[in-house]
Design an enzyme around this catalytic site. Sequence first.
Site, short mmCIF file in Angstrom:
data_model
loop_
_atom_site.label_atom_id
_atom_site.label_comp_id
_atom_site.label_asym_id
_atom_site.label_seq_id
_atom_site.Cartn_x
_atom_site.Cartn_y
_atom_site.Cartn_z
N HIS A 28 3.41 -4.00 -13.10
CA HIS A 28 2.85 -5.33 -13.40
C HIS A 28 3.79 -6.45 -12.93
CE1 HIS A 28 -0.72 -4.06 -15.65
NE2 HIS A 28 0.04 -3.09 -16.11
N ASP A 30 3.95 -6.96 -9.45
CA ASP A 30 3.50 -7.35 -8.12
C ASP A 30 2.70 -8.64 -8.14
OD1 ASP A 30 1.35 -6.06 -9.35
OD2 ASP A 30 0.71 -4.99 -7.54
N SER A 61 -19.63 10.73 0.66
CA SER A 61 -18.41 11.21 0.02
C SER A 61 -18.54 12.69 -0.29
CB SER A 61 -18.15 10.44 -1.28
OG SER A 61 -17.11 11.08 -2.02
N GLY A 118 -4.45 6.36 -12.43
CA GLY A 118 -3.36 5.43 -12.17
C GLY A 118 -2.58 5.76 -10.92
N SER A 120 -3.80 5.16 -7.72
CA SER A 120 -4.30 4.30 -6.64
C SER A 120 -5.31 4.99 -5.73
CB SER A 120 -3.13 3.76 -5.81
OG SER A 120 -2.33 2.92 -6.59
N ASP A 166 -0.23 -1.48 -4.50
CA ASP A 166 -0.91 -0.23 -4.22
C ASP A 166 -1.25 -0.11 -2.74
OD1 ASP A 166 -0.73 0.20 -6.91
OD2 ASP A 166 -2.86 -0.15 -7.33
#
Length: 376
Positions: A28, A30, A61, A118, A120, A166
């Site tokens: 937190h 960035d 996908s 978490g 990315s 990220d």
Amino acid sequence: MTDFQTVYGAAPAGAWAAPGRVNLIGEHTDYNDGFVLPIALPHAARAEARRRDDGLLRLYSAQGDGAVTELRVDELTPGGVTGWAKYPAAVVWTLRQAGHPVGGADLYIDSDVPTGAGLSSSAALECAVVGAYDGLYGLGLDAAESALIAQRAENEFVGVPCGVMDQMASMCCAEGSALLLDTRDLGRRQVPLDLAGAGLRLLVIDTRVKHDLADGAYAELRAGCERAAALLSLTALRDLPLAGLDAALDRLPGELRPLVRHVVTEDDRVEQAVALLDAGDLAGLGPILTAGHASLRDDYRVSCPETDLAVATAVAAGALGARMTGGGFGGSVIALLAADRLDTVAAAVTTAFRDAGYAEPRTFAATPSAGARRVR
């Protein structure tokens, strides 16, 4: 016949990959113009692609429902695409908004980056699609430009006000190194991180608690930081030195003080971590990780019972240090440990989760890996 050919009836023009990441320290920071220290994972999103000249964007996908999503690039609008397809659509929309003359494509996406962990997964997907479009349309983007396109896609089209860490990690990390990134000017340095040479491992513990940063909590945290910076007459919280923290906190309303304390001390932890790596003291990272988790838990309040249990159990089982990694509200924990403690710590966390009635966590050892690249 390749999977792309099975879906689209012809061979792709190429394939591009972009990895997920874990952040060693610097959470937190960035979006506060601060410093971060991520590594890329070996897990990556892969985009096989072929250019189309009819303005049609077709998306498939390997992790999806077996259907092809068809969109017209000139009709893409923020909020107009849902599900996983919004991420590649966001990239195409952003490239066009930025003035790049891009049109349609067939994209086949396959990713082994765990989602909602978490790590990315969305940034990996975005960066793989940027790479594919850069290759298909000859845009000549460099790594930083590509990362900024992917970040803007997430901010403006997907609606998550994330910082740039990220996407920069996915684009710019190097094998065997952590990426020291100044998120204000995108200055960066590869910091050698030879975990195996130091007899260490980095264990990733996916708690399987899913989070959604678009639910408003992330945006509220960012808005609080920006409000605090404005009250302190700062461009960003990065500009508040650690020595001036206590005096600054006295000038802020109570609800903003914990946010500011976390950001300022977290930037300092990044600097401490880099100094240790430069000195070859990789084991010294352990206490910094644990201190970072305490700050995320107590000041930023983005932890949860599962991540707290994983950290406490890992440390009690012999890890040198551990912390939540990523935006929070679930996701993953990283634990730094001696190589011979890997199985012991993983087993201890699994047992603790079972005893608490939680879903069984997924665990794996992370190695600093290469950033985005063309793979075929």
